[in-house]
Structures are given as C-alpha cells and as structure tokens.
Design a protein around this motif. Structure first.
Motif, mmCIF file in Angstrom:
data_model
loop_
_atom_site.group_PDB
_atom_site.id
_atom_site.type_symbol
_atom_site.label_atom_id
_atom_site.label_comp_id
_atom_site.label_asym_id
_atom_site.label_seq_id
_atom_site.Cartn_x
_atom_site.Cartn_y
_atom_site.Cartn_z
ATOM 1 N N ALA A 160 87.057 28.937 49.912
ATOM 2 C CA ALA A 160 85.891 29.606 50.498
ATOM 3 C C ALA A 160 84.805 28.593 50.859
ATOM 4 C CB ALA A 160 85.341 30.645 49.526
ATOM 5 N N VAL A 161 84.553 27.640 49.971
ATOM 6 C CA VAL A 161 83.536 26.613 50.241
ATOM 7 C C VAL A 161 83.919 25.795 51.476
ATOM 8 C CG1 VAL A 161 82.539 24.446 49.390
ATOM 9 C CG2 VAL A 161 82.655 26.439 47.896
ATOM 10 N N LEU A 162 85.172 25.366 51.538
ATOM 11 C CA LEU A 162 85.625 24.575 52.682
ATOM 12 C C LEU A 162 85.594 25.384 53.974
ATOM 13 C CD1 LEU A 162 88.625 22.687 51.034
ATOM 14 C CD2 LEU A 162 86.449 21.697 51.777
ATOM 15 N N ASN B 129 87.863 15.817 60.773
ATOM 16 C CA ASN B 129 89.040 16.672 60.966
ATOM 17 C C ASN B 129 90.154 16.345 59.976
ATOM 18 O OD1 ASN B 129 87.833 18.047 63.033
ATOM 19 N ND2 ASN B 129 88.998 17.084 64.675
ATOM 20 N N THR B 130 90.440 15.051 59.819
ATOM 21 C CA THR B 130 91.511 14.656 58.917
ATOM 22 C C THR B 130 91.152 14.945 57.459
ATOM 23 O OG1 THR B 130 92.333 12.950 60.416
ATOM 24 C CG2 THR B 130 92.882 12.706 58.089
ATOM 25 N N VAL B 131 89.920 14.612 57.070
ATOM 26 C CA VAL B 131 89.510 14.819 55.679
ATOM 27 C C VAL B 131 89.517 16.303 55.331
ATOM 28 C CG1 VAL B 131 87.657 14.501 53.996
ATOM 29 C CG2 VAL B 131 88.155 12.701 55.635
ATOM 30 N N LEU B 132 89.007 17.143 56.220
ATOM 31 C CA LEU B 132 88.996 18.577 55.957
ATOM 32 C C LEU B 132 90.412 19.141 55.875
ATOM 33 C CD1 LEU B 132 86.019 19.864 58.153
ATOM 34 C CD2 LEU B 132 86.189 19.965 55.660
ATOM 35 N N THR B 133 91.294 18.685 56.762
ATOM 36 C CA THR B 133 92.674 19.164 56.726
ATOM 37 C C THR B 133 93.335 18.819 55.401
ATOM 38 O OG1 THR B 133 92.905 18.944 59.132
ATOM 39 C CG2 THR B 133 94.931 19.058 57.858
ATOM 40 N N ALA C 41 91.808 18.132 52.594
ATOM 41 C CA ALA C 41 91.113 18.854 51.519
ATOM 42 C C ALA C 41 91.649 20.280 51.386
ATOM 43 C CB ALA C 41 89.614 18.869 51.779
ATOM 44 N N VAL C 42 91.868 20.947 52.516
ATOM 45 C CA VAL C 42 92.376 22.320 52.493
ATOM 46 C C VAL C 42 93.782 22.364 51.910
ATOM 47 C CG1 VAL C 42 93.115 24.246 53.960
ATOM 48 C CG2 VAL C 42 90.913 23.150 54.360
ATOM 49 N N MET C 43 94.602 21.378 52.273
ATOM 50 C CA MET C 43 95.974 21.329 51.752
ATOM 51 C C MET C 43 95.997 21.167 50.224
ATOM 52 S SD MET C 43 98.098 21.749 54.303
ATOM 53 C CE MET C 43 96.894 22.938 54.903
ATOM 54 N N GLU C 44 94.954 20.523 49.679
ATOM 55 C CA GLU C 44 94.893 20.272 48.243
ATOM 56 C C GLU C 44 94.016 21.285 47.494
ATOM 57 O OE1 GLU C 44 96.688 17.993 46.749
ATOM 58 O OE2 GLU C 44 97.518 17.311 48.658
#
Length: 408
Positions: free
Chosen positions: A211-213, A313-317, A319-322
């Motif tokens: 939710a935060v992300l 973009n890469t960091v958020l992707t 982060a979401v995967m983890e």
C-alpha cells in the motif's frame, strides 16, 4: 574456480520474444508525444482534449490491471499476452482511421485494455523464463521499458512528419510482428496454474508495504506524466524536435534503469535510493517550471528527469517484487493499477493548470506530487524495512554481476 556470471543478454528465444513485444508496447506510451500538437491542429482539439489521449489509455490500463492476474491465472500467460497484443493492433488501427479527437480518445482506451493484459503478464513471464534469476529478469524488463519509451517518441516524430495518423499505423505493423513472435517463440508447457481470486489485487493493497509503495507510485507517476505528456506544448517544437527531445529522455531513462540503479542499490538500501532520488527529481521539475520559456533549458531538464526516472522505475519495481510474499502477478497488478491511475490524472491536470495560470504551474505541481511520494515512503519506512534486509548484497550484487560479469 569461479563460475562466470551469466549474461543478462543470453536468454531463451521465448524471453526475447516477450522482451521485443514489451519494447513495442512501451513505445505506445510515448508515441503520441510528438504528434500531440499536430493532433490538436488537425482535429481542432484543445490541449486539454488532446491530453485525454493519455488519460483514457492510462485510466483503462490501471483499472484493467486489477483483473489481469485473475484472467491470466485461468487462460494462461501465452493466451493473455496474445489477446493483449491483438487488442492493441485492433485499437491502434482504429485510432489511425479515426476522424475526430473523441474517437481517438475512445480507441486509446481500448488500446489501454490490451496494454494492461500484456504488460502485467509480460513481467511475470520474463521472470519465470529468464536465465540468471529475477534480478536479471527485472533488468531485462526495465531495459525493454527504457528502449520502448526512447524509441516511441522518435518513431512518432519521424512518422508524424508525414501525418499524425502514421505513428498509429506504425504501431499496428510492429505489434503484429510482436504477436507473431510470441505466438511462434513462446513454447513449452506452461507452469501449473493456480486460479487467482478476483479479489486478490484488492486484498493485496491491504498489505501495508505494498500500500505504501502504491501510494508513493501514484504521486510519483503524476510527476512522471506531467513531464512526459505536458512538455511537448511549452517546448514549441515540431514533431521531429519533440521526438528527438524525448528520444534523449527515454535513452537517459534506459541507461540509468539498467546500469545506474543496480550500482546504487549495491551501495544503498532501496528506501534510501528512493528518498535520495525523489527530492532531486522535484528540484529538476521546479527548475523546468522556472525556465519553461527557454526551450534549451527545458530540454536539459527533460533529459535530466529521464536519468532520475530510470533509477526510480527499477528501484520501485524491485521493491514491489520484495514487498510481499504474494504471487508476483498479483503484487504487480495491484501496484501497477494504482500507479497508472496517477498517470491518468496528470496530463489533463497539467493542461488545466496551464490554461488557468501559466506553463510554470504544472511543473511546480509535479514537483509537489513527487515530494508527497517521498514523504509517503519516509513515513512508511518502518513497514518497508524488510525490502532493505538484503539490498541485496545478494540480489543487487547478483544483478550487477550478471550485467557487468564475464560474458565468457
């Protein structure tokens, strides 16, 4: 004896087929950028109406993301990819044949449905089939994203010099090729499918970390799409000028997403990278707003923005995967839905602010949105702590090794 790290570029044919289709799909995001002024002139549309080309596309993409995991878990990844590509071909063709801006807006919505089915399934497909693990797959996916976003405006500019319809015809041809590539090259038995409940993405958004992300990405995408969708108007260039400007933007985004982001994540935690890059992006947007009357300065700000956006973009992707233990397709669909809705709001909001105030104000609002995204991550850093547990000297170092390692 050390085993050479696998190269991210050595992948099965089926991965390259999906990656190529990703490039073409992401071209659709920036394709209309260079032809926005031409569409406005040819179809007697206001900037606000023209910006709705982005809104209808992104809004439907975002809403459809909520059901894509439910669909793909029942009919399989390959069929979902093919249906998505087929819808893009059909609606891109209808856009090219349209005679009014309202028709183009409507058909772009259908295009967004196809885009949602394809994009949400493509990442999970690449992660599942790529050699080198999920880190390599994410880098490859982001490379496809960056390349597509870079080529889209350039192709739009080149074809847009002939007619505003030509870029849409170009997408029809390329997406038809992508359809055939996926049809012929994505082979082999699919993994056993476990049907995903219809409510899964909605339930996923109750997970605090996700939710935060998602909220952070909502506001981040407002900044992203104000820069992308609004800038062609104050630039004042023709189709080719806008195309080359955003080719530079997309190339910068691709470079930092593939090479710079993994290096930063080896040295810093994911949340620290986010909290460093977002304020820098806000500064870039503020400078763009203050110097908006200088085309040269605005071009520089756009390209610098691309450098920062690629990292995000890469960091958020990753982060979401983890962020959760949910299936990747469910987490990605839930997160992407909220993210795309933020992007849908941005273009008409920018046009309305420009009309009511000045060309400076949209960039300042974009900067505020980006700072709200940073504040969201800062306040939610406790629930995000686990995404930093392994910044991953494991995963990120692996990603860097895969990228930079011995190709032998």
């Amino acid at each position: 004896m050390n085993t050479p790290a696998p190269s991210v570029w050595r992948q099965p044919a089926q991965v390259w087929a999906v990656a190529f289709a990703c490039v073409v799909a992401f071209m659709g995001i920036g394709l209309v950028d260079p032809i926005l002024p031409a569409i406005a002139d040819s179809l007697q549309a206001s900037p606000f109406e023209t910006e709705l080309l982005f809104t209808s596309y992104l809004a439907v993409t975002g809403l459809a993301m909520l059901v894509t995991s439910w669909i793909s878990s029942r009919i399989g990844a390959k069929k979902t990819l093919l249906i998505g590509l087929a819808l893009i071909v059909v609606f891109a063709l209808l856009c090219a044949l349209s005679g009014s801006v309202d028709a183009v807006i409507g058909f772009r919505a259908g295009w967004g449905l196809g885009n949602a089915l394809f994009i949400s399934t493509a990442l999970a497909t690449i992660v599942g089939a790529a050699s080198g693990g999920s880190a390599a797959a994410i880098i490859l996916y982001e490379a496809a994203l960056g390349l597509g976003i870079a080529i889209g405006p350039l192709l739009g500019g080149l074809l847009g010099e002939q007619s505003w319809r030509a870029p849409f015809f170009g997408v029809v041809v390329l997406m038809a090729i992508a359809f055939l590539a996926v049809l012929l090259l994505l082979r082999g038995p699919e993994e056993k499918r476990t049907p995903v409940p219809f409510s899964a993405p909605f339930t996923a958004l109750r997970r605090p970390a996700l939710a935060v992300l998602a909220v952070a990405a909502f506001f981040y995408n407002i900044g992203f799409f104000i820069l992308l969708a609004f800038s062609p108007f104050p630039l004042g260039f023709g189709a080719m000028g806008i195309g080359f400007t955003f080719f530079g933007w997309g190339l910068a985004l691709a470079i930092t997403s593939v090479w710079v982001a993994p290096l930063l994540m080896r040295r810093m935690s994911r949340t620290r990278v986010i909290l460093t890059v977002l304020p820098l992006l806000a500064v870039d947007l503020i400078v763009a707003g203050l110097l908006v009357d200088s085309a040269a300065a605005l071009v520089v700000c756009i390209v610098v923005g691309g450098l920062l956006l690629g990292i995000m973009n890469t960091v958020l992707t990753e982060a979401v995967m983890e962020a959760t233990d949910l299936p990747r397709s469910v987490a990605s669909s839930a997160y992407s839905s909220v993210r795309f809705l933020g992007g849908a709001i941005a273009p008409p909001l920018a046009a309305a602010l420009w009309h009511a105030f000045s060309a400076t104000v949209p960039y300042l609002v974009a900067a505020i949105a980006v700072l709200v995204a940073a504040l969201t991550v800062f306040l939610g850093r406790r629930v995000l702590s686990h995404i930093d547990d392994e910044p991953d000297d494991a995963a990120v170092e692996d990603a860097e090794a895969i990228l930079m390692g011995d190709a032998a």
